[in-house]
Scaffold this active site. Structure first.
Site, mmCIF file in Angstrom:
data_model
loop_
_atom_site.group_PDB
_atom_site.id
_atom_site.type_symbol
_atom_site.label_atom_id
_atom_site.label_comp_id
_atom_site.label_asym_id
_atom_site.label_seq_id
_atom_site.Cartn_x
_atom_site.Cartn_y
_atom_site.Cartn_z
ATOM 1 N N ASP A 178 15.136 -44.144 2.375
ATOM 2 C CA ASP A 178 14.811 -43.115 3.359
ATOM 3 C C ASP A 178 15.724 -43.186 4.579
ATOM 4 O O ASP A 178 15.319 -43.627 5.656
ATOM 5 C CB ASP A 178 13.357 -43.264 3.807
ATOM 6 C CG ASP A 178 12.377 -43.062 2.664
ATOM 7 O OD1 ASP A 178 12.780 -42.520 1.619
ATOM 8 O OD2 ASP A 178 11.200 -43.460 2.820
ATOM 9 N N ASP A 206 8.554 -44.257 -6.719
ATOM 10 C CA ASP A 206 8.664 -44.658 -5.316
ATOM 11 C C ASP A 206 7.933 -45.975 -5.045
ATOM 12 O O ASP A 206 7.118 -46.447 -5.831
ATOM 13 C CB ASP A 206 8.095 -43.533 -4.448
ATOM 14 C CG ASP A 206 8.628 -43.552 -3.024
ATOM 15 O OD1 ASP A 206 9.445 -44.425 -2.691
ATOM 16 O OD2 ASP A 206 8.226 -42.672 -2.240
ATOM 17 N N GLU A 231 7.145 -51.982 -2.667
ATOM 18 C CA GLU A 231 7.367 -53.057 -1.686
ATOM 19 C C GLU A 231 6.087 -53.513 -0.984
ATOM 20 O O GLU A 231 6.131 -54.438 -0.187
ATOM 21 C CB GLU A 231 8.336 -52.575 -0.589
ATOM 22 C CG GLU A 231 9.580 -51.897 -1.075
ATOM 23 C CD GLU A 231 9.409 -50.386 -1.235
ATOM 24 O OE1 GLU A 231 10.425 -49.701 -1.313
ATOM 25 O OE2 GLU A 231 8.247 -49.900 -1.279
#
Length: 666
Positions: free
Chosen positions: A456, A389, A392
């Site tokens: 998401d 995950d 960023e």
């Protein structure tokens, strides 16, 4: 026509592979330049980036040379362009100038795609797209109350251009592609139909040019450039991965899926390392070691599942919580990014808990995380895959071990993160067997990350953040070298009363069955939302579509071979196989699953039918009724349980496709 610059009156032209690429004239210059004055604000992965450029120069004079062009302003050199082997270099020659604005030639009605993984718009015409990896936002539509509320509470609403995975590459319907190598902030701007404008925050960069006779060859060339993924393993495509985060109860609940007749290939427990409750919802405990209380005897349970043909998957990200055990070890080893004004660890607020950011510019840190965490803690106990995950969040004011500018390193961070994961998998000889999946990316991530996931999405049908965005994301990412994409079946983000409906859950199953990997997710607020084992009907729905997904495995295996050999994505825009029909260039709500299946998911709430484009020459055969349809546009019935899916009757896989109806009914 040769690839070269040619004098043209008071300007010049640049041709490449018989295509006009640049057309510079005094009245319409190809280049402008300035000195930048940026301001950057970050809050939990959401960025506000502004610039106040000064001393803008638009050089209009030019001198065409043997291998390039010198642009001058007031008789003084300002910038130089050179083309060598399809690489167009641009260098600003004035001190302090670090903003390049280059305008590529555009033909009337030329369609443009690319930009990495774009979630709102497949065709980029008419809009500008900043290239900066970030949280994409919740809502992503400034006209909605949810987006405005999220903006007010932390810059978190997002907009159409926000994406986890930008990439400064664009393709056009002249079957021309342009990729530039800069990793800094940049913008692809297609608001002016007469030009394809690029803004680069650097004094120099290289634009790589590609041209082919058809889109398949162009996509294949880009895939070869960035690195092709290994074929997905049989276990990943042979059934559904059930996502549960309920401690040891996850194993008990999995038996309910199996008893209901689901084809299960994996159990994904992202809470394997523990949980913490926050106002956002149930979050994970970011210390990547198994929680021995929450998951007692995990290695033995993993082995027992694998003996039944079911893999176990987990979760990791490149940050460590300050209250975890691994944080102390990482700090002692010098593995964190530091503050610029001291030797203190730079901490980032991830939403009611602080974390250190691992400094992957250090080879020692990459080695430590790949071996200590991903290797010993995960692969060595039998974990076969994980969500890798984030990626960023690199702040732009950290101090990095290699001395690089974090404004330059920010976009590179997801690629470094992917490299660490690939290194761990390779160290155990598991490349092509263990599968990690990522949402963040940038140029080059393709060479390391075997599988994308769409991030998401909100648990709804909204235009810019709902179920339909996963189709747009897969199609856009596929054009720039990402063969495999999938999504959280059921959606993820549930905030401010936005919760899953039965209809959404059913429609998402229909979509996920026709992706290379089918994986469910309980979402950020599992207790507030429906789950696939919340009712017998939902469980039966998931089981049916998991069997459809498993039934298609032989076909998907063939598509994996095409990805390896030709660089073609599994989910393809219609024009990839039908490039002579411009009407297909902007279609983003249906796709070809390989060349022989056409999938038109229902992504509008309450819809009982939908318009479907059947390209080329007919017939196309309806999977559920067996009826043949001619090529063209049709309003096709689409009750829940029968999304419009068609196949080519002359396909070598036609007998397999003909069996789908029986699988769905069984």
């Amino acid at each position: 026509m040769q690839d070269r610059f040619t004098q043209h009156g008071d300007g010049f032209d640049l041709h490449f592979a018989g295509r006009l690429v640049l057309a510079h004239r005094a009245e319409s210059p190809a280049l402008a330049m300035a000195r930048g004055a940026p301001s950057v604000e970050m809050y939990r992965g959401n960025f506000r980036i502004e610039d106040a450029p000064t001393d803008r120069i638009v050089p209009t004079e030019c001198q065409v040379e043997a291998d390039g062009v010198m642009l001058l302003e007031g008789g003084i050199p300002a910038a130089r362009l050179a083309l060598v082997d399809g690489r167009l270099s641009v260098e600003l020659l004035r001190d302090g100038y670090d903003r390049i604005h280059l305008s590529f030639h555009a033909e009337p009605d030329e369609t443009v795609w690319g930009g990495g993984e774009q979630m709102s718009y497949f065709a980029l015409n008419g809009r500008a797209f900043p290239m900066w990896t970030s949280e994409p936002g919740v809502g992503r539509d400034k006209s909605t109350a949810l987006t405005r509320l999220m903006d007010e509470t932390g810059m978190a609403g997002g907009d159409y251009w926000n994406t986890n995975y930008p990439q400064p590459t664009f393709l056009t319907s002249r079957w021309l592609a342009v990729h530039f190598t800069a990793e800094c902030y940049s913008v692809l701007d297609f608001t002016d139909p007469s030009r394809h404008a690029v803004e680069v925050w650097s004094p120099r960069t290289v634009f790589e040019l590609y041209a082919e006779d058809c889109p398949q060859e162009l996509v294949g060339a880009l895939s070869a450039r960035f690195g092709r993924q290994p074929p997905l393993p049989d276990w990943a495509i042979g059934g559904a991965i059930v996502g549960l985060k309920d401690g040891l109860r996850s194993f008990e609940r999995l038996e309910g899926f199996i008893k209901a007749g689901a084809a299960v290939s994996g159990l994904w427990c992202e809470d394997w390392a523990g949980i913490r409750e926050t106002s956002f919802g149930r979050r994970l405990f970011w210390d990547w070691r198994r929680d021995r209380q929450r998951y007692a005897d995990l290695p033995e349970r993993i082995a027992a599942l694998e003996a039944r043909g079911i893999r176990f998957l987990a979760y990791a990200n490149p940050y460590l919580a300050v209250d975890g055990i691994l944080y102390e070890e990482a700090a002692e080893g010098g593995h964190f990014c530091l503050r610029q004004d001291s030797d203190e660890v730079y901490l980032v607020d991830f939403g009611e808990f602080d974390c250190g950011v691992l400094d992957f510019t250090r080879p020692e840190t990459r080695d430590w995380f790949a071996e200590k965490v991903l290797g010993r803690e995960m692969l060595d106990i039998g974990i076969s895959g994980w969500m890798a995950d984030f990626g960023e969040y690199l702040p732009t004011d950290v101090r990095l071990a290699d001395g690089s500018d974090p404004m330059e390193a920010h976009n590179r961070w997801p690629v470094l993160w992917a490299e660490v994961n690939a290194q761990a998998v390779a160290s155990r000889g598991k490349t092509g067997d263990a599968v990690f999946f990522m949402r963040a990316g940038y140029s080059g991530v393709q060479g390391y990350c075997p599988l994308l996931w769409a991030g998401d999405q909100s648990v709804d049908f909204t235009r810019h953040d709902g179920i339909g965005t996963v189709i747009t994301g897969a199609l856009s990412a596929g054009l720039v070298g990402n063969a495999y994409s999938h999504s959280d079946c059921g959606g993820y983000t549930s905030l401010h009363g936005n919760v899953r409906t039965v209809e959404l859950m059913e429609r998402w199953c229909e979509l996920s069955a026709f992706a290379p990997v089918m994986r469910s997710h309980e979402g950020n607020r599992p207790d507030d939302n429906l789950q696939y084992d919340s009712s017998a009907d939902l469980l039966a729905c998931f089981a049916r579509w998991s069997r459809v997904h498993a039934h298609l495995a032989p076909y998907v295996r063939q598509l994996c071979s095409e990805a390896t050999d030709q660089g073609l994505p599994v989910q393809r825009p219609l024009f990839l196989h039908y490039p002579d029909d411009p009407a297909l260039f902007t279609v983003q709500d249906q796709y070809l699953y390989g060349a022989d299946l056409l999938v038109a998911p229902v992504i509008e709430e309450g819809a009982k039918s939908r318009s479907v484009i059947l390209p080329g020459e007919g017939p196309w055969r309806h999977c559920w009724t067996g009826a043949d349809y001619p090529a063209g546009i049709h309003e096709v019935p689409a009750p829940i349980g029968q999304p419009p899916v068609f196949y080519r009757p002359d396909s070598a896989f036609a007998p397999l496709f003909a069996g789908l109806a029986g699988v769905l009914e069984g």
